[in-house]
Design a protein around this motif. Sequence first.
Motif, PDB file in Angstrom:
ATOM      1  N   VAL A  70       0.874  -1.167   0.000  1.00  0.00           N
ATOM      2  CA  VAL A  70       0.000   0.000   0.000  1.00  0.00           C
ATOM      3  C   VAL A  70       0.916   1.224   0.000  1.00  0.00           C
ATOM      4  CG1 VAL A  70      -1.754   1.310   1.263  1.00  0.00           C
ATOM      5  CG2 VAL A  70      -1.847  -1.205   1.244  1.00  0.00           C
ATOM      6  N   ASN A  71       0.870   1.984  -1.089  1.00  0.00           N
ATOM      7  CA  ASN A  71       1.665   3.201  -1.245  1.00  0.00           C
ATOM      8  C   ASN A  71       0.771   4.394  -0.954  1.00  0.00           C
ATOM      9  OD1 ASN A  71       4.323   2.308  -2.826  1.00  0.00           O
ATOM     10  ND2 ASN A  71       2.604   1.091  -3.580  1.00  0.00           N
ATOM     11  N   VAL A  72       1.151   5.219   0.005  1.00  0.00           N
ATOM     12  CA  VAL A  72       0.374   6.398   0.373  1.00  0.00           C
ATOM     13  C   VAL A  72       0.666   7.494  -0.662  1.00  0.00           C
ATOM     14  CG1 VAL A  72       0.004   8.151   2.156  1.00  0.00           C
ATOM     15  CG2 VAL A  72       0.568   5.789   2.816  1.00  0.00           C
ATOM     16  N   LEU A  73      -0.379   8.136  -1.182  1.00  0.00           N
ATOM     17  CA  LEU A  73      -0.187   9.266  -2.088  1.00  0.00           C
ATOM     18  C   LEU A  73      -0.290  10.568  -1.302  1.00  0.00           C
ATOM     19  CD1 LEU A  73      -2.090   8.256  -5.347  1.00  0.00           C
ATOM     20  CD2 LEU A  73       0.322   7.949  -4.742  1.00  0.00           C
ATOM     21  N   SER A 119      -7.054   1.371 -16.890  1.00  0.00           N
ATOM     22  CA  SER A 119      -7.200  -0.064 -17.129  1.00  0.00           C
ATOM     23  C   SER A 119      -5.876  -0.798 -16.965  1.00  0.00           C
ATOM     24  CB  SER A 119      -7.734  -0.287 -18.547  1.00  0.00           C
ATOM     25  OG  SER A 119      -7.636  -1.641 -18.905  1.00  0.00           O
ATOM     26  N   SER A 120      -5.963  -2.024 -16.473  1.00  0.00           N
ATOM     27  CA  SER A 120      -4.754  -2.834 -16.294  1.00  0.00           C
ATOM     28  C   SER A 120      -4.304  -3.478 -17.602  1.00  0.00           C
ATOM     29  CB  SER A 120      -4.981  -3.894 -15.221  1.00  0.00           C
ATOM     30  OG  SER A 120      -5.998  -4.777 -15.628  1.00  0.00           O
ATOM     31  N   ARG A 121      -4.963  -3.161 -18.703  1.00  0.00           N
ATOM     32  CA  ARG A 121      -4.520  -3.704 -19.994  1.00  0.00           C
ATOM     33  C   ARG A 121      -3.212  -3.055 -20.444  1.00  0.00           C
ATOM     34  NH1 ARG A 121     -10.185  -3.767 -20.545  1.00  0.00           N
ATOM     35  NH2 ARG A 121     -10.237  -1.653 -21.346  1.00  0.00           N
ATOM     36  N   VAL A 122      -2.827  -1.968 -19.783  1.00  0.00           N
ATOM     37  CA  VAL A 122      -1.545  -1.325 -20.092  1.00  0.00           C
ATOM     38  C   VAL A 122      -0.595  -1.579 -18.931  1.00  0.00           C
ATOM     39  CG1 VAL A 122      -2.630   0.474 -21.482  1.00  0.00           C
ATOM     40  CG2 VAL A 122      -2.213   0.895 -19.072  1.00  0.00           C
ATOM     41  N   ASP A 123       0.702  -1.504 -19.189  1.00  0.00           N
ATOM     42  CA  ASP A 123       1.700  -1.668 -18.129  1.00  0.00           C
ATOM     43  C   ASP A 123       1.788  -0.346 -17.378  1.00  0.00           C
ATOM     44  OD1 ASP A 123       3.831  -2.106 -16.448  1.00  0.00           O
ATOM     45  OD2 ASP A 123       5.272  -2.569 -18.048  1.00  0.00           O
ATOM     46  N   LYS A 124       1.065  -0.238 -16.291  1.00  0.00           N
ATOM     47  CA  LYS A 124       1.006   1.013 -15.546  1.00  0.00           C
ATOM     48  C   LYS A 124       2.318   1.344 -14.844  1.00  0.00           C
ATOM     49  CE  LYS A 124      -2.973  -0.355 -13.725  1.00  0.00           C
ATOM     50  NZ  LYS A 124      -4.133  -0.367 -12.822  1.00  0.00           N
ATOM     51  N   LEU A 125       3.186   0.372 -14.670  1.00  0.00           N
ATOM     52  CA  LEU A 125       4.465   0.622 -13.997  1.00  0.00           C
ATOM     53  C   LEU A 125       5.550   1.109 -14.958  1.00  0.00           C
ATOM     54  CD1 LEU A 125       4.250  -2.417 -11.619  1.00  0.00           C
ATOM     55  CD2 LEU A 125       4.265  -0.020 -10.915  1.00  0.00           C
ATOM     56  N   ALA A 126       5.318   0.990 -16.270  1.00  0.00           N
ATOM     57  CA  ALA A 126       6.299   1.454 -17.258  1.00  0.00           C
ATOM     58  C   ALA A 126       6.471   2.966 -17.121  1.00  0.00           C
ATOM     59  CB  ALA A 126       5.839   1.091 -18.669  1.00  0.00           C
ATOM     60  N   GLY A 127       7.698   3.397 -16.989  1.00  0.00           N
ATOM     61  CA  GLY A 127       7.992   4.822 -16.900  1.00  0.00           C
ATOM     62  C   GLY A 127       7.791   5.432 -15.524  1.00  0.00           C
ATOM     63  N   ILE A 128       7.378   4.627 -14.550  1.00  0.00           N
ATOM     64  CA  ILE A 128       7.168   5.099 -13.177  1.00  0.00           C
ATOM     65  C   ILE A 128       8.301   4.533 -12.316  1.00  0.00           C
ATOM     66  CG2 ILE A 128       5.635   5.029 -11.167  1.00  0.00           C
ATOM     67  CD1 ILE A 128       4.406   6.587 -13.478  1.00  0.00           C
ATOM     68  N   PRO A 129       9.005   5.379 -11.572  1.00  0.00           N
ATOM     69  CA  PRO A 129      10.080   4.847 -10.714  1.00  0.00           C
ATOM     70  C   PRO A 129       9.505   4.026  -9.557  1.00  0.00           C
ATOM     71  CG  PRO A 129      10.125   7.285 -10.766  1.00  0.00           C
ATOM     72  CD  PRO A 129       8.941   6.829 -11.543  1.00  0.00           C
ATOM     73  N   TRP A 130       9.922   2.777  -9.474  1.00  0.00           N
ATOM     74  CA  TRP A 130       9.455   1.887  -8.416  1.00  0.00           C
ATOM     75  C   TRP A 130      10.532   0.838  -8.153  1.00  0.00           C
ATOM     76  CZ3 TRP A 130       8.592  -3.409  -9.079  1.00  0.00           C
ATOM     77  CH2 TRP A 130       8.633  -3.864 -10.404  1.00  0.00           C
ATOM     78  N   ARG A 131      10.360   0.160  -7.021  1.00  0.00           N
ATOM     79  CA  ARG A 131      11.222  -0.973  -6.687  1.00  0.00           C
ATOM     80  C   ARG A 131      10.336  -2.050  -6.076  1.00  0.00           C
ATOM     81  NH1 ARG A 131      12.287  -0.708  -1.078  1.00  0.00           N
ATOM     82  NH2 ARG A 131      11.827   1.333  -0.197  1.00  0.00           N
ATOM     83  N   PRO A 191       5.124  -3.816  -5.990  1.00  0.00           N
ATOM     84  CA  PRO A 191       5.713  -2.499  -6.253  1.00  0.00           C
ATOM     85  C   PRO A 191       5.616  -1.507  -5.085  1.00  0.00           C
ATOM     86  CG  PRO A 191       4.288  -3.170  -8.060  1.00  0.00           C
ATOM     87  CD  PRO A 191       4.050  -4.133  -6.942  1.00  0.00           C
ATOM     88  N   ILE A 192       6.745  -0.843  -4.840  1.00  0.00           N
ATOM     89  CA  ILE A 192       6.824   0.312  -3.949  1.00  0.00           C
ATOM     90  C   ILE A 192       7.154   1.503  -4.846  1.00  0.00           C
ATOM     91  CG2 ILE A 192       8.079   1.446  -2.080  1.00  0.00           C
ATOM     92  CD1 ILE A 192       8.762  -1.384  -1.026  1.00  0.00           C
ATOM     93  N   LEU A 193       6.288   2.494  -4.893  1.00  0.00           N
ATOM     94  CA  LEU A 193       6.515   3.664  -5.725  1.00  0.00           C
ATOM     95  C   LEU A 193       7.567   4.562  -5.088  1.00  0.00           C
ATOM     96  CD1 LEU A 193       2.856   4.599  -6.710  1.00  0.00           C
ATOM     97  CD2 LEU A 193       4.431   3.016  -7.848  1.00  0.00           C
ATOM     98  N   GLU A 194       8.573   4.941  -5.845  1.00  0.00           N
ATOM     99  CA  GLU A 194       9.642   5.800  -5.334  1.00  0.00           C
ATOM    100  C   GLU A 194       9.115   7.179  -4.935  1.00  0.00           C
ATOM    101  OE1 GLU A 194      12.749   4.886  -4.676  1.00  0.00           O
ATOM    102  OE2 GLU A 194      12.548   2.882  -5.511  1.00  0.00           O
TER     103      GLU A 194
END
Length: 166
Positions: free
Chosen positions: A67-70, A84-96, A103-106
Motif C-alpha cells: 500500500v503506497n500512500v499518495l 485499465s490494467s490492460r496497459v503496463d502502468k508501472l512502465a515509466g514510473i520509478p518503483w522498486r 511495487p513500492i513507488l519511489e
Amino acid sequence: MSKATHLLFQNITHGVYVVGAACAGRRNAFTAAWVMQTSFDPPMLALSISPAHSSYGLIQENGAFTVNVLAQGQLELARHFGQSSRVDKLAGIPWRASPCGAPILEDAPAWFECRLAGECEAGDHRIILGRVTDGGIVDPDAQPMNYRETGDMDGSRALYPQSLTP
C-alpha cells in the motif's frame, strides 16, 4: 435526501493509495481509496477490491501486497494508476520491488507491505485483511491526499444509487 448519494459519500474522510501486487513475474498496481487500519497488535490494514480486478488474483496467489500512500498534489499519479490494467502502468514510473515482490513507488511519501491474513465479502467487492510486515516513510512532511480531492476521477458518481431507500 437533499444531495446526491455520491456527494454524501465524498464526506467520508479517507486517503488515496496505490496498491501493488505481484506474483510469478507479473505485477500490477491500482489506485484505491478504501484502505484503513484495523488493528494495533498485530498492525493490520484492510482494503476493498473487486474480485474481477486483475490484482485480486495476484494478491491471492502471492499472499501479499503493498500500500503506497499518495500525497496532496499527486492527482496525476492517482489518475495514472486508476486506468485499465490492460496497459503496463508501472512502465515509466520509478518503483522498486518490496521483499514480497510487490511495487513500492519511489514517489510515494510512505508505504506498507502486508501479508494476506483473511478476507470477506462486501457487496460487489472483497475486504482483504493484511498484516503489516514492513514499511517506510520517505517524506515525513508530506500531507496525505484525501479522496475528496479526486472529484469524480474514478467515475463513481455513475455507480451510486440515486436513492438510499429501495
